[in-house]
Enzyme design. Structure first.
Site, PDB file in Angstrom:
ATOM      1  N   ARG A  51      -5.538   0.009  -6.516  1.00 44.73           N
ATOM      2  CA  ARG A  51      -4.304   0.665  -6.073  1.00 44.73           C
ATOM      3  C   ARG A  51      -3.854   1.748  -7.047  1.00 44.73           C
ATOM      4  O   ARG A  51      -3.164   2.688  -6.681  1.00 44.73           O
ATOM      5  CB  ARG A  51      -3.166  -0.357  -5.952  1.00 44.73           C
TER       6      ARG A  51
ATOM      7  N   GLU B  59       4.186   4.580   5.391  1.00 44.59           N
ATOM      8  CA  GLU B  59       2.967   3.756   5.376  1.00 44.59           C
ATOM      9  C   GLU B  59       1.863   4.468   4.605  1.00 44.59           C
ATOM     10  O   GLU B  59       1.815   5.711   4.589  1.00 44.59           O
ATOM     11  CB  GLU B  59       2.468   3.587   6.822  1.00 44.59           C
ATOM     12  N   ASP B  60       0.949   3.699   4.060  1.00 43.36           N
ATOM     13  CA  ASP B  60      -0.204   4.307   3.402  1.00 43.36           C
ATOM     14  C   ASP B  60      -1.195   4.865   4.419  1.00 43.36           C
ATOM     15  O   ASP B  60      -1.632   5.999   4.326  1.00 43.36           O
ATOM     16  CB  ASP B  60      -0.904   3.285   2.472  1.00 43.36           C
TER      17      ASP B  60
ATOM     18  N   PHE C 137     -13.815   3.093   4.677  1.00 43.26           N
ATOM     19  CA  PHE C 137     -12.844   2.285   3.942  1.00 43.26           C
ATOM     20  C   PHE C 137     -12.506   2.993   2.635  1.00 43.26           C
ATOM     21  O   PHE C 137     -13.381   3.259   1.814  1.00 43.26           O
ATOM     22  CB  PHE C 137     -13.386   0.881   3.674  1.00 43.26           C
ATOM     23  N   VAL C 138     -11.223   3.313   2.471  1.00 41.30           N
ATOM     24  CA  VAL C 138     -10.798   4.086   1.297  1.00 41.30           C
ATOM     25  C   VAL C 138      -9.867   3.258   0.414  1.00 41.30           C
ATOM     26  O   VAL C 138      -9.185   2.354   0.899  1.00 41.30           O
ATOM     27  CB  VAL C 138     -10.099   5.406   1.708  1.00 41.30           C
TER      28      VAL C 138
ATOM     29  N   ASP D  50      -5.771  -0.638  -1.460  1.00 37.13           N
ATOM     30  CA  ASP D  50      -6.551  -1.601  -2.236  1.00 37.13           C
ATOM     31  C   ASP D  50      -7.753  -2.129  -1.477  1.00 37.13           C
ATOM     32  O   ASP D  50      -7.884  -1.954  -0.264  1.00 37.13           O
ATOM     33  CB  ASP D  50      -5.681  -2.811  -2.578  1.00 37.13           C
TER      34      ASP D  50
ATOM     35  N   LYS E 164      -6.536   7.223  10.288  1.00 43.57           N
ATOM     36  CA  LYS E 164      -7.922   7.075  10.775  1.00 43.57           C
ATOM     37  C   LYS E 164      -7.834   6.975  12.300  1.00 43.57           C
ATOM     38  O   LYS E 164      -7.931   5.887  12.861  1.00 43.57           O
ATOM     39  CB  LYS E 164      -8.535   5.788  10.209  1.00 43.57           C
TER      40      LYS E 164
ATOM     41  N   GLY F  54       0.782  -1.245   0.000  1.00 39.67           N
ATOM     42  CA  GLY F  54       0.000   0.000   0.000  1.00 39.67           C
ATOM     43  C   GLY F  54       0.810   1.288   0.000  1.00 39.67           C
ATOM     44  O   GLY F  54       0.350   2.309  -0.495  1.00 39.67           O
TER      45      GLY F  54
ATOM     46  N   ASP G 136      -4.599   2.630  10.823  1.00 38.45           N
ATOM     47  CA  ASP G 136      -6.008   2.373  11.129  1.00 38.45           C
ATOM     48  C   ASP G 136      -6.086   1.921  12.596  1.00 38.45           C
ATOM     49  O   ASP G 136      -6.071   2.748  13.504  1.00 38.45           O
ATOM     50  CB  ASP G 136      -6.499   1.315  10.133  1.00 38.45           C
TER      51      ASP G 136
HETATM   52  P1  IMP Z   1      -3.838  -1.317  10.931  1.00 36.70           P
HETATM   53  O1  IMP Z   1      -2.949  -2.424  11.410  1.00 36.70           O
HETATM   54  O2  IMP Z   1      -5.275  -1.588  11.270  1.00 36.70           O
HETATM   55  O3  IMP Z   1      -3.409   0.055  11.388  1.00 36.70           O
HETATM   56  O4  IMP Z   1      -3.851  -1.368   9.351  1.00 36.70           O
HETATM   57  C1  IMP Z   1      -2.774  -1.094   8.602  1.00 36.70           C
HETATM   58  C2  IMP Z   1      -2.929  -1.581   7.176  1.00 36.70           C
HETATM   59  O5  IMP Z   1      -4.281  -1.953   6.872  1.00 36.70           O
HETATM   60  C3  IMP Z   1      -2.625  -0.466   6.209  1.00 36.70           C
HETATM   61  O6  IMP Z   1      -1.245  -0.413   5.939  1.00 36.70           O
HETATM   62  C4  IMP Z   1      -3.469  -0.826   5.008  1.00 36.70           C
HETATM   63  O7  IMP Z   1      -2.760  -1.700   4.166  1.00 36.70           O
HETATM   64  C5  IMP Z   1      -4.667  -1.534   5.582  1.00 36.70           C
HETATM   65  N1  IMP Z   1      -5.837  -0.612   5.698  1.00 36.70           N
HETATM   66  C6  IMP Z   1      -6.324  -0.030   6.806  1.00 36.70           C
HETATM   67  N2  IMP Z   1      -7.386   0.765   6.529  1.00 36.70           N
HETATM   68  C7  IMP Z   1      -7.561   0.677   5.193  1.00 36.70           C
HETATM   69  C8  IMP Z   1      -8.492   1.295   4.261  1.00 36.70           C
HETATM   70  O8  IMP Z   1      -9.375   2.113   4.597  1.00 36.70           O
HETATM   71  N3  IMP Z   1      -8.338   0.942   2.956  1.00 36.70           N
HETATM   72  C9  IMP Z   1      -7.382   0.070   2.513  1.00 36.70           C
HETATM   73  N4  IMP Z   1      -6.498  -0.499   3.332  1.00 36.70           N
HETATM   74  C10 IMP Z   1      -6.580  -0.209   4.671  1.00 36.70           C
END
Ligand code: IMP
Length: 186
Positions: free
Chosen positions: A173, A107-108, A160-161, A167, A139, A53, A111
């Protein structure tokens, strides 16, 4: 031959609405690059791109950084479809040693924070001089564990984006903007 302006690209039919347009993204990434260049002057900066991502963001960010820096990659997996599984796996590790380097994880999106929390703990065991995070999107209201990114492009609501590297089941992507996926996804 003079270049013709490209016709406007239609919005993908699976996108409910665009959250961040390309010019907005590019302007903010340039600003972030300037700030990082100031903060890391004289240091041994390694950008760590998180596959998959983070690659689109990394590509633009590294060209906005005016310092000498190196680039390395990691691939982590924690997501399946629209939900975090919570269990993080390292699918691809750094090629170079992190010892004595100033690491900046690119990082993208942050979350729940579970992926980054795992990654930062992991990187700190490798003797770097510093470890910080640069995330395009945050987020913040979804956080399940405390992690903070030193650099954040945009704070976004809990939706969710996709696009600009993000993706849904490996699709979208390549969209040049960040958009909210229609409910149900495709
Ligand atoms: P986390 O561990 O929940 O913080 O998630 C991290 C990873 O989840 C990110 O690097 C993304 O690859 C994926 N992710 C989290 N939210 C989204 C979203 O809204 N769209 C797409 N991928 C997401």
């Amino acid at each position: 031959m003079a270049a013709k302006a490209a016709p406007p690209r239609p919005v993908h039919p699976d996108i409910e609405r665009i959250l961040l347009e390309e010019p907005q993204l590019q302007a903010r990434i340039k600003e972030m690059g300037r700030q990082i260049s100031r903060d890391y002057a004289g240091r041994k900066l390694t950008l760590i791109g998180i596959l998959r991502g983070g690659v689109v963001f990394l590509g633009d960010l590294m060209r906005a950084i005016t310092l000498d820096c190196s680039v390395d990659f990691m691939c982590l997996s924690s997501y399946s479809g629209k939900g975090s599984t919570g269990a993080v796996r390292v699918l691809l590790d750094l090629r170079d040693s992190a010892e004595g380097r100033d690491l900046l994880v690119v990082e993208d999106i942050v979350d729940t924070g579970l992926t980054l929390h795992y990654l930062l703990d992991n990187l700190r065991t490798r003797g770097p001089r510093s470890v910080e995070v640069c995330a395009l999107l945050d987020k913040a209201e979804c956080r399940k564990i405390e992690v903070s990114a030193k650099y954040v492009g945009f704070k976004i609501p809990n939706e969710f984006v996709v696009g600009f590297g993000l993706d849904y089941n490996e699709k979208y992507r390549n969209l040049p903007y960040v958009g909210v996926l229609r409910s149900g996804g495709k």
